[in-house]
Design an enzyme around this catalytic site. Structure first.
Site, mmCIF file in Angstrom:
data_model
loop_
_atom_site.group_PDB
_atom_site.id
_atom_site.type_symbol
_atom_site.label_atom_id
_atom_site.label_comp_id
_atom_site.label_asym_id
_atom_site.label_seq_id
_atom_site.Cartn_x
_atom_site.Cartn_y
_atom_site.Cartn_z
ATOM 1 N N ASP A 247 0.812 -1.221 0.000
ATOM 2 C CA ASP A 247 0.000 0.000 0.000
ATOM 3 C C ASP A 247 0.843 1.267 0.000
ATOM 4 O O ASP A 247 2.021 1.254 0.398
ATOM 5 C CB ASP A 247 -0.891 0.030 1.244
ATOM 6 C CG ASP A 247 -2.065 -0.923 1.149
ATOM 7 O OD1 ASP A 247 -2.077 -1.750 0.222
ATOM 8 O OD2 ASP A 247 -2.954 -0.828 2.006
ATOM 9 N N ASP A 248 0.202 2.351 -0.416
ATOM 10 C CA ASP A 248 0.647 3.745 -0.219
ATOM 11 C C ASP A 248 1.713 4.231 -1.187
ATOM 12 O O ASP A 248 2.085 5.395 -1.151
ATOM 13 C CB ASP A 248 1.117 3.983 1.213
ATOM 14 C CG ASP A 248 0.007 3.804 2.228
ATOM 15 O OD1 ASP A 248 -1.143 3.590 1.797
ATOM 16 O OD2 ASP A 248 0.283 3.868 3.436
ATOM 17 N N HIS A 298 -5.937 3.098 -4.331
ATOM 18 C CA HIS A 298 -5.920 3.301 -2.876
ATOM 19 C C HIS A 298 -6.270 4.747 -2.528
ATOM 20 O O HIS A 298 -5.809 5.266 -1.512
ATOM 21 C CB HIS A 298 -4.538 2.922 -2.324
ATOM 22 C CG HIS A 298 -4.504 2.644 -0.846
ATOM 23 N ND1 HIS A 298 -5.480 1.944 -0.188
ATOM 24 C CD2 HIS A 298 -3.580 2.978 0.111
ATOM 25 C CE1 HIS A 298 -5.174 1.851 1.098
ATOM 26 N NE2 HIS A 298 -4.033 2.468 1.311
ATOM 27 N N HIS A 302 -5.558 9.306 0.531
ATOM 28 C CA HIS A 302 -5.588 8.353 1.652
ATOM 29 C C HIS A 302 -6.477 8.823 2.815
ATOM 30 O O HIS A 302 -6.100 8.730 3.990
ATOM 31 C CB HIS A 302 -4.165 8.111 2.174
ATOM 32 C CG HIS A 302 -3.998 6.795 2.887
ATOM 33 N ND1 HIS A 302 -4.271 6.629 4.224
ATOM 34 C CD2 HIS A 302 -3.585 5.579 2.445
ATOM 35 C CE1 HIS A 302 -4.021 5.380 4.590
ATOM 36 N NE2 HIS A 302 -3.608 4.720 3.514
ATOM 37 N N TYR A 339 -7.280 2.390 5.615
ATOM 38 C CA TYR A 339 -7.621 1.955 6.975
ATOM 39 C C TYR A 339 -8.646 0.815 6.973
ATOM 40 O O TYR A 339 -9.155 0.428 8.031
ATOM 41 C CB TYR A 339 -8.150 3.113 7.827
ATOM 42 C CG TYR A 339 -7.328 4.361 7.712
ATOM 43 C CD1 TYR A 339 -6.059 4.455 8.287
ATOM 44 C CD2 TYR A 339 -7.802 5.451 6.980
ATOM 45 C CE1 TYR A 339 -5.288 5.600 8.152
ATOM 46 C CE2 TYR A 339 -7.036 6.606 6.834
ATOM 47 C CZ TYR A 339 -5.772 6.674 7.415
ATOM 48 O OH TYR A 339 -5.016 7.805 7.270
ATOM 49 N N HIS A 389 3.634 -2.302 3.121
ATOM 50 C CA HIS A 389 3.680 -0.956 2.536
ATOM 51 C C HIS A 389 5.022 -0.746 1.843
ATOM 52 O O HIS A 389 6.073 -0.967 2.462
ATOM 53 C CB HIS A 389 3.482 0.112 3.621
ATOM 54 C CG HIS A 389 2.147 0.036 4.286
ATOM 55 N ND1 HIS A 389 1.847 -0.926 5.231
ATOM 56 C CD2 HIS A 389 1.024 0.788 4.140
ATOM 57 C CE1 HIS A 389 0.595 -0.753 5.642
ATOM 58 N NE2 HIS A 389 0.079 0.277 4.995
#
Length: 421
Positions: A247-248, A298, A302, A339, A389
């Site tokens: 992620d991210d 995503h 965020h 989340y 991540h």
């Protein structure tokens, strides 16, 4: 004289039969592409006692029809004849796609001043057999062969699709209804799709390969907006699977390190990208895509989507999907809510599967490479979706040990869309 006439007719018939039979044999034989291992002589017949009709230089590429263990019939440019089989070398090909806008020209020799033999349109899939000095590649498309500029082509990335035609999809050797028919793919056959050109899609399914009408294919990705936190376990006796997810990102420093480790172990993963990072690092997005990994959405910034209005959720998702499309020419196939926060309002906006996880490595919290592995060891099982991540150096530092451990336990690494099926 009259007595000799029947013999003459018989002899003429015999000669013509032998000639036709040999011509037919050549036509029915499998033509392959080979390279010349050393400077060699071309003969008119399969014998060193026959007339010499030319020579081919070491490194040349030829189309070849094996005659027997000692002789091969070859064709190179305007020269056709027989060479000793030992002077040739077998080659393997790699799939490439023409990426140059407007297409690229096919030449007889590796030179822009050579004779042009054809034009390959943009998005055409070709087979590359080797290179030549000066930035040239020897390629094959259908029955055509020649040289193209290497910088006009690149390796394609395959996506899974399925045949969606009641009577099956007819395979053609080229992207045209007049192309040679080479087979039929049954309805619902899962194929690897490499490129589409003028309404024709190049696909492969086992030993079958060629072009089918693009309209006869359907996306094999899961097209729903349900929420998933684990994959489908495999049937008994099949190899266990896990889905590594990141992620991210993409991150200019960490993501390339993660890609290098995945490549080292031939592992596929899914990257859930934040739109702001996509816009900053489009070249890395392309690297992820070209390595065969899946790309997910995503959101743009965020946020916790459950606290936003429906229109704000839609903006976060759409803006990111468009940024990914601008980078790779494909929209994301899956979605992960930041989340893990989702509800009916959020799902009403999402048209992709929402992917949560079954193992949270907490790499974002502890920033410890060894702890990443400990969380995986504690919970890994068939169908696990593992959350990490690709913005933390500690995650990149611990990834190799995670892969090595899971490999020892007999796991295969697949994308999220694959593990859901």
């Amino acid at each position: 004289m009259k007595k000799l006439l029947p013999y003459a007719i018989f002899l003429t018939f015999l000669i013509s039969f032998v000639f036709v039979d040999f011509t037919t044999a050549k036509a029915d034989s499998t033509t392959v592409i080979q390279s010349v291992a050393k400077d060699t002589t071309v003969y008119a017949e399969a014998s060193i006692d026959s007339a010499v009709i030319g020579h081919v230089a070491k490194g040349s590429y030829v189309t070849a029809i094996p005659v027997d263990q000692e002789w091969t019939y070859i064709k190179v440019q305007k020269l056709e004849g027989y060479v000793e089989t030992a002077t040739l070398k077998n080659l393997t090909s790699e799939k490439y796609v023409v990426t140059k806008k407007g297409g690229t020209t096919l030449f007889t020799y590796p030179s822009p001043s050579a004779q042009k033999t054809g034009q390959l349109n943009e998005n055409t899939l070709i087979f590359v057999y080797g290179s030549a000095p000066g930035g040239w590649s020897f390629v094959q498309y259908g029955h055509e062969t020649g040289y193209v500029a290497t910088n006009s082509i690149k390796k394609p990335v395959a996506t899974k699709k399925r045949v969606n035609a009641v009577n099956g999809a007819v395979l053609h050797s080229t992207a045209s209804p007049s192309g040679e028919i080479v087979g039929t793919l049954a309805n619902k056959t899962v194929v690897q799709h490499y490129t589409t050109i003028a309404g024709w899609a190049y696909v492969e399914a086992g030993d079958q390969k060629g072009y089918v009408k693009a309209s006869e294919l359907a996306n094999s990705q899961i097209l729903d907006n349900k929420v998933y936190n684990k994959g489908v376990p495999v049937a008994k006796g099949q190899k266990k699977r896990v889905a590594l997810t990141f992620d991210d990102g993409p991150d200019a420093k960490v993501t390339p390190q993660v890609l290098a480790i995945l490549k080292k172990y031939d592992a596929k993963a899914t990257f859930f990208m934040v739109g702001t990072n996509v816009s900053k690092n489009p070249a890395i997005v392309e690297q992820v895509y070209e390595a065969g990994h899946e790309i997910g959405n995503h959101t743009w910034n965020h946020p916790k989507l459950t606290s936003l209005s429906t229109s704000a959720v839609k903006q976060e998702v759409d803006k990111t999907s468009n940024a990914i499309y601008n980078a790779i020419g494909q929209y994301p196939t899956v979605f992960r809510p930041p989340y893990g926060a989702t509800n009916d309002k959020v799902r009403s906006v999402i048209t992709m599967p929402s992917i949560l996880w079954s193992i949270d490595t907490l790499d974002w919290k502890h920033r410890n490479a060894d702890k990443v592995l400990s969380y995986v060891k504690a919970s890994a099982k068939d169908g696990s979706i593992i959350l990490m991540h690709d913005i933390h150096q500690s995650t990149a530092n611990g990834l190799e040990n995670v892969i090595l451990y899971l490999q020892k336990q007999g796991y295969e690494f697949v994308t999220v869309s694959e593990i859901l099926q």
